[in-house]
Scaffold this active site. Sequence first.
Site, PDB file in Angstrom:
ATOM      1  N   GLY A   1     -40.030 -62.102  19.760  1.00 50.93           N
ATOM      2  CA  GLY A   1     -40.557 -63.308  20.423  1.00 50.93           C
ATOM      3  C   GLY A   1     -41.559 -62.948  21.517  1.00 50.93           C
TER       4      GLY A   1
ATOM      5  N   HIS B   1     -36.888 -59.109   1.024  1.00 46.20           N
ATOM      6  CA  HIS B   1     -37.060 -58.185   2.153  1.00 46.20           C
ATOM      7  C   HIS B   1     -35.793 -57.345   2.263  1.00 46.20           C
ATOM      8  CE1 HIS B   1     -38.741 -56.699   5.795  1.00 46.20           C
ATOM      9  NE2 HIS B   1     -37.944 -57.332   6.611  1.00 46.20           N
TER      10      HIS B   1
HETATM   11  N1  APR Z   1     -31.775 -70.564  19.267  1.00 41.14           N
HETATM   12  C1  APR Z   1     -32.770 -69.853  19.829  1.00 41.14           C
HETATM   13  N2  APR Z   1     -32.700 -68.540  20.082  1.00 41.14           N
HETATM   14  C2  APR Z   1     -31.573 -67.911  19.737  1.00 41.14           C
HETATM   15  C3  APR Z   1     -30.487 -68.581  19.134  1.00 41.14           C
HETATM   16  C4  APR Z   1     -30.625 -69.968  18.893  1.00 41.14           C
HETATM   17  N3  APR Z   1     -29.644 -70.702  18.319  1.00 41.14           N
HETATM   18  N4  APR Z   1     -29.507 -67.672  18.917  1.00 41.14           N
HETATM   19  C5  APR Z   1     -29.961 -66.485  19.355  1.00 41.14           C
HETATM   20  N5  APR Z   1     -31.209 -66.618  19.870  1.00 41.14           N
HETATM   21  C6  APR Z   1     -32.052 -65.605  20.510  1.00 41.14           C
HETATM   22  C7  APR Z   1     -31.268 -64.544  21.278  1.00 41.14           C
HETATM   23  O1  APR Z   1     -30.755 -65.068  22.501  1.00 41.14           O
HETATM   24  C8  APR Z   1     -32.332 -63.463  21.470  1.00 41.14           C
HETATM   25  O2  APR Z   1     -33.026 -63.584  22.708  1.00 41.14           O
HETATM   26  O3  APR Z   1     -32.797 -64.837  19.578  1.00 41.14           O
HETATM   27  C9  APR Z   1     -33.309 -63.710  20.299  1.00 41.14           C
HETATM   28  C10 APR Z   1     -33.409 -62.534  19.357  1.00 41.14           C
HETATM   29  O4  APR Z   1     -34.011 -61.499  20.053  1.00 41.14           O
HETATM   30  P1  APR Z   1     -33.612 -59.959  19.872  1.00 41.14           P
HETATM   31  O5  APR Z   1     -32.128 -59.804  20.008  1.00 41.14           O
HETATM   32  O6  APR Z   1     -34.478 -59.145  20.777  1.00 41.14           O
HETATM   33  O7  APR Z   1     -33.973 -59.673  18.331  1.00 41.14           O
HETATM   34  P2  APR Z   1     -35.393 -59.370  17.684  1.00 41.14           P
HETATM   35  O8  APR Z   1     -35.600 -57.903  17.620  1.00 41.14           O
HETATM   36  O9  APR Z   1     -36.438 -60.216  18.316  1.00 41.14           O
HETATM   37  O10 APR Z   1     -35.094 -59.838  16.171  1.00 41.14           O
HETATM   38  C11 APR Z   1     -34.764 -61.159  15.859  1.00 41.14           C
HETATM   39  O11 APR Z   1     -35.688 -60.983  13.639  1.00 41.14           O
HETATM   40  O12 APR Z   1     -36.347 -59.126  12.392  1.00 41.14           O
HETATM   41  C12 APR Z   1     -35.344 -60.051  12.639  1.00 41.14           C
HETATM   42  O13 APR Z   1     -33.364 -58.801  12.083  1.00 41.14           O
HETATM   43  C13 APR Z   1     -34.097 -59.372  13.139  1.00 41.14           C
HETATM   44  O14 APR Z   1     -32.711 -61.308  12.798  1.00 41.14           O
HETATM   45  C14 APR Z   1     -33.384 -60.537  13.780  1.00 41.14           C
HETATM   46  C15 APR Z   1     -34.531 -61.348  14.374  1.00 41.14           C
END
Ligand code: APR
Length: 312
Positions: free
Chosen positions: A16, A179
């Site tokens: 993000g 994927h």
């Molecule tokens: N609504 C919004 N955000 C959410 C929700 C929700 N219901 N549930 C979780 N999140 C947020 C988390 O709080 C976290 O900040 O999603 C974010 C995910 O960020 P990271 O843990 O840093 O993960 P990231 O590396 O960005 O990957 C996210 O993408 O490639 C895929 O496998 C990976 O499924 C994972 C996703």
Amino acid sequence: MAKRKKISLIGAGNIGGELANLAAQRELGDIVLFDIPSKADFAKGKALDLAQNGAILGYDVKITGSGDWKDCADSDVLIITAGIPRKPGESRDDLVGKNLPIIRDVANNAKAHCPNAFVIVISNPLDVMVYEFQKVSGFDPKKVVGMAGVLDSARFACFLAEAAGSSVKDVRPMVLGGHGDDMVPLLSFTTLNGVPIANFVPQDKLDAIIKRTRGGGGEIVKLMGTSAYYAPASASIVMAEAYLKDQKRLLAGAAHLTGQYGYQDMFLGVPVVIGGEGVEKIVELPLTDAEKAMLATSAASVQGVIDVAKKL
Ligand code: APR
């Protein structure tokens, strides 16, 4: 006067944050970095950092952080990374139980607040999350796509350029299928600016590169302890830009199939044309029998996880 476009990034974590950075630097529109209420301050902090970054790099967009879906209202594009990333030793499919309730929550909110958005899903297991998003939200399937093929193709291109001793800019790669570890890198459609790749890389090396591409995400998870974020973010921004600027780009994406390649009612990685209407076209390539068989294996894996998801 034309209004600025609005891009909401659902999930303000690693991907993000990089999405916000790229969207801001390309001035694609105003940006909302959204996360769950308990992480709203984190999202606000990241947004503030990126807004201040604009004063140095000279981009002119509004970036806000939020834990309230109302702030995402009427977005033109939603890019979804909400969910939990892989840890070493986990497959993408292992995430289905954890990420399914999250994508359902996001789909319901998207339907309520951003019914006209073009949606790009990144959360894993990708092909199942994008399927579930479309089913729960009821969005026009043309407005929903999964990001994977551009990323998998980039990994393939990177390894091929190294082996061929060529510029990565000249590699034209194509990777289809789910994927997952049985994705389908297509040698017959991969070239160095139109010249078949087999002219530059011997078969044994190509076989090793296909294997490394299939495990490309896992290789990074093993090294970093979490999943990749720079290339996944770039791949999604290219897709968002194709929509926002009606570029009609031919990209690999997980699209809703209604008989193409012989598959029904599933999202699977195929070549698509993305323009102002969303996924405007699915391109059917003439595959060899061996490629068809690999695609069948990949589709069966995706269907297997969809079947698991249907029971959860
Ligand atoms: N609504 C919004 N955000 C959410 C929700 C929700 N219901 N549930 C979780 N999140 C947020 C988390 O709080 C976290 O900040 O999603 C974010 C995910 O960020 P990271 O843990 O840093 O993960 P990231 O590396 O960005 O990957 C996210 O993408 O490639 C895929 O496998 C990976 O499924 C994972 C996703």
